[in-house]
Write a protein that holds these residues in place. Structure first.
Motif, PDB file in Angstrom:
ATOM      1  N   HIS A 707       0.848  -1.192   0.000  1.00 44.17           N
ATOM      2  CA  HIS A 707       0.000   0.000   0.000  1.00 44.17           C
ATOM      3  C   HIS A 707       0.887   1.246   0.000  1.00 44.17           C
ATOM      4  O   HIS A 707       1.944   1.249   0.622  1.00 44.17           O
ATOM      5  N   PRO A 708       0.466   2.325  -0.662  1.00 41.54           N
ATOM      6  CA  PRO A 708      -0.712   2.435  -1.533  1.00 41.54           C
ATOM      7  C   PRO A 708      -0.448   1.800  -2.898  1.00 41.54           C
ATOM      8  O   PRO A 708       0.677   1.828  -3.390  1.00 41.54           O
ATOM      9  N   HIS A 709      -1.481   1.248  -3.503  1.00 41.85           N
ATOM     10  CA  HIS A 709      -1.337   0.603  -4.800  1.00 41.85           C
ATOM     11  C   HIS A 709      -1.217   1.639  -5.917  1.00 41.85           C
ATOM     12  O   HIS A 709      -1.792   2.734  -5.833  1.00 41.85           O
ATOM     13  N   GLN A 710      -0.467   1.265  -6.924  1.00 44.05           N
ATOM     14  CA  GLN A 710      -0.222   2.182  -8.036  1.00 44.05           C
ATOM     15  C   GLN A 710      -1.520   2.594  -8.738  1.00 44.05           C
ATOM     16  O   GLN A 710      -1.677   3.749  -9.144  1.00 44.05           O
ATOM     17  N   GLU A 711      -2.472   1.662  -8.848  1.00 42.62           N
ATOM     18  CA  GLU A 711      -3.742   1.987  -9.503  1.00 42.62           C
ATOM     19  C   GLU A 711      -4.453   3.128  -8.783  1.00 42.62           C
ATOM     20  O   GLU A 711      -5.025   4.032  -9.417  1.00 42.62           O
ATOM     21  N   THR A 712      -4.416   3.107  -7.452  1.00 40.89           N
ATOM     22  CA  THR A 712      -5.063   4.149  -6.660  1.00 40.89           C
ATOM     23  C   THR A 712      -4.371   5.490  -6.872  1.00 40.89           C
ATOM     24  O   THR A 712      -5.036   6.527  -7.046  1.00 40.89           O
ATOM     25  N   LEU A 713      -3.044   5.483  -6.848  1.00 39.80           N
ATOM     26  CA  LEU A 713      -2.291   6.722  -7.061  1.00 39.80           C
ATOM     27  C   LEU A 713      -2.590   7.314  -8.435  1.00 39.80           C
ATOM     28  O   LEU A 713      -2.689   8.541  -8.589  1.00 39.80           O
ATOM     29  N   GLU A 714      -2.739   6.456  -9.432  1.00 38.66           N
ATOM     30  CA  GLU A 714      -3.055   6.935 -10.786  1.00 38.66           C
ATOM     31  C   GLU A 714      -4.444   7.560 -10.829  1.00 38.66           C
ATOM     32  O   GLU A 714      -4.666   8.554 -11.532  1.00 38.66           O
ATOM     33  N   ARG A 715      -5.391   7.005 -10.060  1.00 40.69           N
ATOM     34  CA  ARG A 715      -6.735   7.579 -10.026  1.00 40.69           C
ATOM     35  C   ARG A 715      -6.714   8.969  -9.388  1.00 40.69           C
ATOM     36  O   ARG A 715      -7.427   9.880  -9.830  1.00 40.69           O
TER      37      ARG A 715
END
Length: 747
Positions: A707-715
């Motif tokens: 955490h934090p996941h890359q997908e979340t950071l991209e969002r």
């Protein structure tokens, strides 16, 4: 030497006082230290003429060059590219074992390292437990930088290691071979001798007797003493184990008397004192307090007394232990010496004098205790008076005698006395009130407090002046405990959550307490003595801010990384009320934990309001009974100082959809991202609706969940949200009176 000192055209104490300012100015680079140095230097120059000024300036120039050189060397070593370590020499007396965790300090490639290794077998553990010689290990491992401060005013491990000449840590993956090493270096020989004594005590004396013997005779306490260490600390008497004046005086005076009895002259005894002092410093670990006390004793035998003794001791320490004032132990040890030297109680005799001395020392040291620890145990004044007699006059000589006799006479049956002593200490700890929490003053307030207390001592016989100074001192303690500003702080508790809110009127709310989950069951020999996560992160932060009580504690759900340290918090901080979700009360283990806290429990129904910042936190979710899991997290919303905040616990995508269904027009300025930035939280639909300007992610550095996941950071990046992360920036704090200013521990 004393005659030479008398020929100096200026007081050595005043010179040392100016050099203290120069010391901190060069080592820390703080503007306040430079201003203080320049002011006192100008005062000195204006009050001295000709030769006096030139000699003083020459002295100061020499020390300025020495301090600058040491500071430069620190920066060089800090930035030096360290070569791969394939062989390392163990310093035996630094070995510590906790369960299956081995740590020690070692030497390789001309550098010192702090080394860590996970023991593979019980046999390997026993080998290192009994190791008492200098050894060379052939190893495979990884070098890394020590961990820096992660919370405001928190412990900075990297800075501490620098004071010990260590700039990298070494994590061993494999020990390929071990062989005996030989060395004629006196420091290595003393390290081996000290380790031999420690191993002998551990193998020949039972617990807890062996802890008191290693602590009082050799200045060593291991992990097995962790629980009692906390108990002694809560009573404010852990300093009884810090070797200093009394222990040094006992052994040094005993050594002198022994030599005089066998017929040596006083002059001959003086010469033998030097090697004995070096030996004693070595077998007690070369701690600042011991070295400082030894220097003062040796200078005293050359008729250098009182203020000159103190000043010359400081000057010598600057050369032989140049970073001695960059640690709490060094500062407190020297502060005790200053107070004892500068105060006089010759008109008082007997036990009354001893009690008054303890009172004056405790009050004089109070600003420094507050600066480093944020709290003070008022009963420590009386307890120090009582237990110092026991420790210094009975236990110290008694344990020394028992240790010397141990090769021919086993006196382990006396262990029962130490068991009774620990029972008494525990009883006192549970009976007496918790320490007073003052908060940690900044440097300017600290200096002001020390100055006011010094004036208060000087004007103690002038009632009106003493009252005025006392009121000013109380005011400074007051503004430290009650900063009179609003704050919202994401405390860095590692892989977990804890959010602290306080308004200008000292109303406090805490959302979650953090905690460390355990993974897998270990064998008995692998089990560690562990500290709670809160004791290293949340509690020190609360104490640094003067917080001894929490008005409202919200436990968003029952996961260990949010509620695991509840009982540890409740031991040291009063909790007036706790809010939980209705679903959390279906968890029997969680309910048992709440019952142990023994405070008011409220269910955070949808719409309930918790007052703070002249407004309130409103519970938006959950609206029915859940299971106490992630999607049953209490979600809190509030508008403070012109910005809206949303705290979502570990809410995941399904919960976010339900929240939006309840509040379709919800918009947020600051979002505490759900579930530590997991890809299952902070969904695209949710973020697109609430449109946060700032998102806060609480996650542990290098955590196993990534955490934090890359997908979340991209969002977050897609909608232009500014992201703050505890794993990268440490604690995150919002402060202000009319609007918010954001600061982080790291840039």
């Amino acid at each position: 030497m004393s005659q030479w000192i008398r020929t100096l055209p200026f007081p050595t104490l005043y010179l040392s006082f100016i050099l203290v300012w120069l010391y901190f100015a060069i080592y820390t680079g703080q503007m306040l230290a430079w201003v203080g140095f320049i002011i006192f230097l100008l005062c000195f120059v204006s009050n001295h003429k000709g030769k006096e000024k030139y000699i003083a300036c020459l002295f100061m120039s020499c020390f300025a060059l020495w301090f600058s050189y040491q500071n430069y060397q620190t920066k060089v070593n800090e930035n030096l590219e360290h070569r791969e370590v394939s062989q390392i020499v163990i310093l035996p007396d630094t070995i510590k074992i906790n369960g299956d965790a081995l740590s020690f300090r070692g030497k390789a490639n001309g550098q010192n390292y702090s080394v860590y290794y996970n023991l593979k077998t019980e046999k390997e553990k026993k080998f290192f437990q009994n190791l008492d010689q200098l050894m060379v290990l052939k190893v495979k491992g990884e070098l890394s930088y020590p961990e820096q401060r992660r919370n405001f005013k928190g412990f900075d491990y990297a800075a501490y290691l620098k004071t010990q000449g260590i700039y990298r840590t070494l994590k061993l993956n494999q020990i390929e071979s071990i062989k005996l090493s030989s060395s004629w270096n006196p420091f290595d020989l003393l390290s081996s001798s000290r380790r031999k004594a420690l191993v002998w005590i551990k193998t020949h004396f039972p617990s807890p007797m062996n802890h008191y013997m290693t602590g009082l005779l050799f200045g060593y306490l291991d992990h097995d003493f962790e629980e009692m260490n906390d108990v002694y600390s809560s009573l404010g008497i852990i300093h009884l184990f810090a070797l200093s004046g009394m222990q040094v005086g006992f052994f040094l005076d005993g050594f002198r008397k022994g030599l005089l009895r066998i017929g040596l002259t006083i002059e001959q005894v003086k010469w033998f004192t030097y090697p004995f002092a070096f030996f004693y410093a070595g077998i007690t670990g070369f701690s600042v307090s011991v070295v400082r006390s030894l220097l003062q004793k040796i200078l005293a035998q050359h008729n250098i007394k009182k203020l000159d003794n103190l000043a010359i001791t400081f000057l010598i320490l600057c050369f032989i232990m140049p970073k001695f004032l960059l640690t709490a132990g060094g500062v407190l040890s020297c502060a005790y010496a200053v107070i004892l030297t500068m105060t006089s109680f010759e008109h008082v005799r007997g036990l009354k004098r001893f009690l008054i001395e303890n009172l004056v020392i405790s009050l004089g040291i109070l600003p420094l205790l507050s600066f480093y620890f944020g709290e003070f145990q008022p009963f420590s004044i009386l307890l120090t008076f009582v237990f110092s007699i026991l420790f210094d006059l009975i236990l110290l000589p008694g344990l020394g005698f028992i240790f010397l006799l141990s090769p021919i006479l086993n006196l382990s049956f006396l262990n029962r006395l130490f068991e009774w002593l620990e029972s008494l200490i525990r009883l006192l700890a549970t009976s007496l009130r918790t320490p007073l929490v003052f908060g940690q003053p900044d440097h300017l307030v600290l200096l002001s407090l020390l100055f006011l207390l010094a004036l208060l001592y000087d004007f103690r016989d002038r009632k009106k002046v003493a009252v005025a100074l006392s009121l000013m001192t109380c005011f400074l303690f007051f503004i430290t405990k009650f900063p009179l500003e609003n704050e919202i702080t994401i405390v860095d508790v590692g892989q977990g959550d804890s959010i602290f809110l306080r308004d200008m009127m000292d109303k406090t709310v805490l959302i979650d307490v953090g905690g460390k989950p355990t993974f897998g069951k270990k064998e008995l020999w692998q089990e560690k003595v562990t500290q709670s996560n809160a004791s290293r992160t949340l509690l020190p932060y609360l104490k640094s801010r003067g917080v001894g009580a929490i008005d409202s504690l919200v436990l968003t759900h029952t996961d260990t990384d949010h509620v695991g340290d509840l009982l540890e918090l409740a031991k040291e901080v009063k909790i007036n009320e706790i809010y939980v979700s209705r679903g959390s009360l279906t968890n029997k283990d969680f309910v048992k934990k709440l019952e142990k806290v023994g405070t008011v429990i409220r269910v955070a129904e949808k719409g309930i309001q918790i007052p703070i910042f002249g407004s309130y936190l409103e519970a938006l979710y959950p609206y029915d009974t859940g299971d106490g899991g992630n999607n049953d997290s209490i979600v809190l919303y509030g508008e403070f100082l012109g910005d809206s905040f949303l705290f979502t616990g570990d809410l995941e995508e399904d919960g976010e959809k339900e929240l939006l269904a309840l509040y379709p027009n919800l918009e947020v300025d600051v979002l505490k991202a759900g579930h530590h930035g997991s890809k299952g939280s902070s969904s695209q639909e949710f973020l697109g609706k609430i449109k946060p300007k700032i998102s806060l992610i609480s996650a542990g550095i290098n955590n196993r969940y990534r955490h934090p996941h890359q997908e979340t950071l991209e969002r977050f990046d897609e909608i232009g949200t500014e992201v703050y992360r505890t794993d990268q920036q440490g604690a995150i704090r919002f402060t202000g009176w009319t609007d918010w200013k954001i600061e982080t521990v790291r840039e």
